[in-house]
Design a protein around this motif. Structure first.
Motif, PDB file in Angstrom:
ATOM      1  N   SER A  30       0.824  -1.294  -0.140  1.00  0.00           N
ATOM      2  CA  SER A  30      -0.006   0.026   0.075  1.00  0.00           C
ATOM      3  C   SER A  30       0.793   1.183  -0.067  1.00  0.00           C
ATOM      4  CB  SER A  30      -0.961  -0.057   1.116  1.00  0.00           C
ATOM      5  OG  SER A  30      -0.085   0.009   2.296  1.00  0.00           O
ATOM      6  N   ASN A  31       2.109   1.085   0.334  1.00  0.00           N
ATOM      7  CA  ASN A  31       3.081   2.455   0.002  1.00  0.00           C
ATOM      8  C   ASN A  31       3.296   2.627  -1.340  1.00  0.00           C
ATOM      9  OD1 ASN A  31       3.017   2.493   2.589  1.00  0.00           O
ATOM     10  ND2 ASN A  31       5.129   1.392   2.944  1.00  0.00           N
ATOM     11  N   TYR A  32       3.164   1.816  -2.176  1.00  0.00           N
ATOM     12  CA  TYR A  32       3.505   1.990  -3.668  1.00  0.00           C
ATOM     13  C   TYR A  32       2.274   2.440  -4.508  1.00  0.00           C
ATOM     14  CZ  TYR A  32       8.020   0.056  -2.491  1.00  0.00           C
ATOM     15  OH  TYR A  32       9.264  -0.409  -1.852  1.00  0.00           O
ATOM     16  N   ASN A  33       2.816   3.242  -5.507  1.00  0.00           N
ATOM     17  CA  ASN A  33       1.848   3.744  -6.624  1.00  0.00           C
ATOM     18  C   ASN A  33       2.220   2.594  -7.744  1.00  0.00           C
ATOM     19  OD1 ASN A  33       1.329   6.142  -5.851  1.00  0.00           O
ATOM     20  ND2 ASN A  33       3.206   6.775  -6.440  1.00  0.00           N
ATOM     21  N   THR A  91      -1.772  -6.182 -28.374  1.00  0.00           N
ATOM     22  CA  THR A  91      -0.794  -7.311 -28.517  1.00  0.00           C
ATOM     23  C   THR A  91       0.473  -6.942 -28.003  1.00  0.00           C
ATOM     24  OG1 THR A  91      -1.972  -8.733 -30.150  1.00  0.00           O
ATOM     25  CG2 THR A  91       0.313  -9.262 -29.944  1.00  0.00           C
ATOM     26  N   ALA A  92       1.035  -7.539 -26.893  1.00  0.00           N
ATOM     27  CA  ALA A  92       2.064  -6.818 -26.490  1.00  0.00           C
ATOM     28  C   ALA A  92       2.655  -8.050 -25.153  1.00  0.00           C
ATOM     29  CB  ALA A  92       2.103  -5.602 -25.861  1.00  0.00           C
ATOM     30  N   VAL A  93       3.684  -7.661 -24.740  1.00  0.00           N
ATOM     31  CA  VAL A  93       3.947  -8.234 -23.446  1.00  0.00           C
ATOM     32  C   VAL A  93       3.763  -7.070 -22.127  1.00  0.00           C
ATOM     33  CG1 VAL A  93       5.701  -9.047 -21.678  1.00  0.00           C
ATOM     34  CG2 VAL A  93       5.680  -9.647 -24.055  1.00  0.00           C
ATOM     35  N   TYR A  94       2.705  -7.310 -21.109  1.00  0.00           N
ATOM     36  CA  TYR A  94       2.390  -6.343 -20.350  1.00  0.00           C
ATOM     37  C   TYR A  94       3.191  -6.622 -18.976  1.00  0.00           C
ATOM     38  CZ  TYR A  94      -1.641  -4.953 -23.119  1.00  0.00           C
ATOM     39  OH  TYR A  94      -2.344  -4.388 -24.306  1.00  0.00           O
ATOM     40  N   TYR A  95       3.806  -5.470 -18.402  1.00  0.00           N
ATOM     41  CA  TYR A  95       4.464  -5.428 -17.272  1.00  0.00           C
ATOM     42  C   TYR A  95       3.807  -4.643 -16.427  1.00  0.00           C
ATOM     43  CZ  TYR A  95       8.258  -6.851 -20.511  1.00  0.00           C
ATOM     44  OH  TYR A  95       9.083  -7.589 -21.645  1.00  0.00           O
ATOM     45  N   CYS A  96       4.171  -5.300 -14.989  1.00  0.00           N
ATOM     46  CA  CYS A  96       3.554  -4.479 -14.010  1.00  0.00           C
ATOM     47  C   CYS A  96       4.924  -3.648 -13.193  1.00  0.00           C
ATOM     48  CB  CYS A  96       3.195  -5.668 -12.873  1.00  0.00           C
ATOM     49  SG  CYS A  96       2.556  -4.911 -11.239  1.00  0.00           S
ATOM     50  N   ASN A  97       4.466  -2.493 -12.675  1.00  0.00           N
ATOM     51  CA  ASN A  97       5.598  -1.573 -12.050  1.00  0.00           C
ATOM     52  C   ASN A  97       5.107  -1.297 -10.911  1.00  0.00           C
ATOM     53  OD1 ASN A  97       5.982   1.505 -11.849  1.00  0.00           O
ATOM     54  ND2 ASN A  97       7.796   0.308 -12.484  1.00  0.00           N
ATOM     55  N   ALA A  98       5.788  -1.264 -10.024  1.00  0.00           N
ATOM     56  CA  ALA A  98       5.676  -0.488  -8.369  1.00  0.00           C
ATOM     57  C   ALA A  98       6.619   0.617  -8.275  1.00  0.00           C
ATOM     58  CB  ALA A  98       5.896  -1.549  -7.483  1.00  0.00           C
ATOM     59  N   ASN A  99       6.112   1.663  -7.895  1.00  0.00           N
ATOM     60  CA  ASN A  99       7.147   2.714  -7.487  1.00  0.00           C
ATOM     61  C   ASN A  99       6.736   3.695  -6.599  1.00  0.00           C
ATOM     62  OD1 ASN A  99       5.627   5.381  -8.849  1.00  0.00           O
ATOM     63  ND2 ASN A  99       4.941   3.628 -10.388  1.00  0.00           N
ATOM     64  N   ARG A 100       7.689   4.288  -5.859  1.00  0.00           N
ATOM     65  CA  ARG A 100       7.465   5.260  -4.753  1.00  0.00           C
ATOM     66  C   ARG A 100       8.823   6.329  -4.782  1.00  0.00           C
ATOM     67  NH1 ARG A 100       8.239   3.019   1.196  1.00  0.00           N
ATOM     68  NH2 ARG A 100       7.067   5.023   1.461  1.00  0.00           N
ATOM     69  N   GLY A 104      13.452  11.964  -1.937  1.00  0.00           N
ATOM     70  CA  GLY A 104      13.968  12.374  -3.266  1.00  0.00           C
ATOM     71  C   GLY A 104      14.515  11.379  -4.038  1.00  0.00           C
ATOM     72  N   ASN A 105      14.580   9.888  -3.729  1.00  0.00           N
ATOM     73  CA  ASN A 105      14.891   8.834  -4.443  1.00  0.00           C
ATOM     74  C   ASN A 105      13.679   8.105  -4.840  1.00  0.00           C
ATOM     75  OD1 ASN A 105      17.655   9.219  -3.889  1.00  0.00           O
ATOM     76  ND2 ASN A 105      17.346   8.502  -1.899  1.00  0.00           N
ATOM     77  N   LYS A 106      13.743   7.677  -6.103  1.00  0.00           N
ATOM     78  CA  LYS A 106      12.816   7.010  -6.859  1.00  0.00           C
ATOM     79  C   LYS A 106      13.280   5.473  -6.739  1.00  0.00           C
ATOM     80  CE  LYS A 106       9.482   6.667 -10.599  1.00  0.00           C
ATOM     81  NZ  LYS A 106       8.913   7.037 -11.903  1.00  0.00           N
ATOM     82  N   TYR A 107      12.222   4.771  -6.338  1.00  0.00           N
ATOM     83  CA  TYR A 107      12.126   3.315  -6.389  1.00  0.00           C
ATOM     84  C   TYR A 107      11.231   2.509  -7.276  1.00  0.00           C
ATOM     85  CZ  TYR A 107      14.644   4.023  -1.916  1.00  0.00           C
ATOM     86  OH  TYR A 107      15.585   4.823  -1.168  1.00  0.00           O
TER      87      TYR A 107
END
Length: 120
Positions: A30-33, A91-100, A104-107
């Motif tokens: 729940s901390n991640y977009n 049609t494509a490969v679909y990827y999931c991404n988590a970020n926060r 000042g640092n992006k994960y």
């Protein structure tokens, strides 16, 4: 670290529907977009949809607006992409991404991808 595992891809006829799931583990989900991206053969990876940590704000690429819906269940550590009225160009490969962003640092974390093929 966040581990992401996508599922739900497959072969579907044009006009059909699929629901992709992305299960997360390792950190507080729940901390991640969260977001979905896709990459077709010979093309760059492109943004599809995103949802913020609380689930209250979503965003979509123009090409999928009105056809795809992103949602999340923080109790299940899972994000979904409901895809309807599918087209061959989806049609494509679909990827999931988590970020926060923390201090000042992006994960950024990525899953391995799941193939979606839409036949005409």
């Amino acid at each position: 670290q966040v581990q992401l595992v996508e599922s739900g891809g497959g072969l579907v006829q044009a006009g059909g529907s699929l629901r992709l799931s992305c299960a997360a583990s390792g950190r507080t989900f729940s901390n991640y977009n969260m977001g979905w991206f896709r990459q077709a053969p010979g093309k760059e990876r492109e943004f599809v949809a995103s949802i913020i940590w609380s689930g209250t704000i979503t965003d979509y690429a123009d090409s999928v607006k009105g056809r795809f819906t992103i949602s999340r269940d923080n109790a299940k550590n899972t994000v979904y992409l409901q895809m309807s009225s599918l087209r061959p160009e989806d049609t494509a490969v679909y990827y999931c991404n988590a970020n926060r962003i923390v201090g000042g640092n992006k994960y950024d974390y990525w899953g391995q991808g799941t193939q979606v093929t839409v036949s005409s």
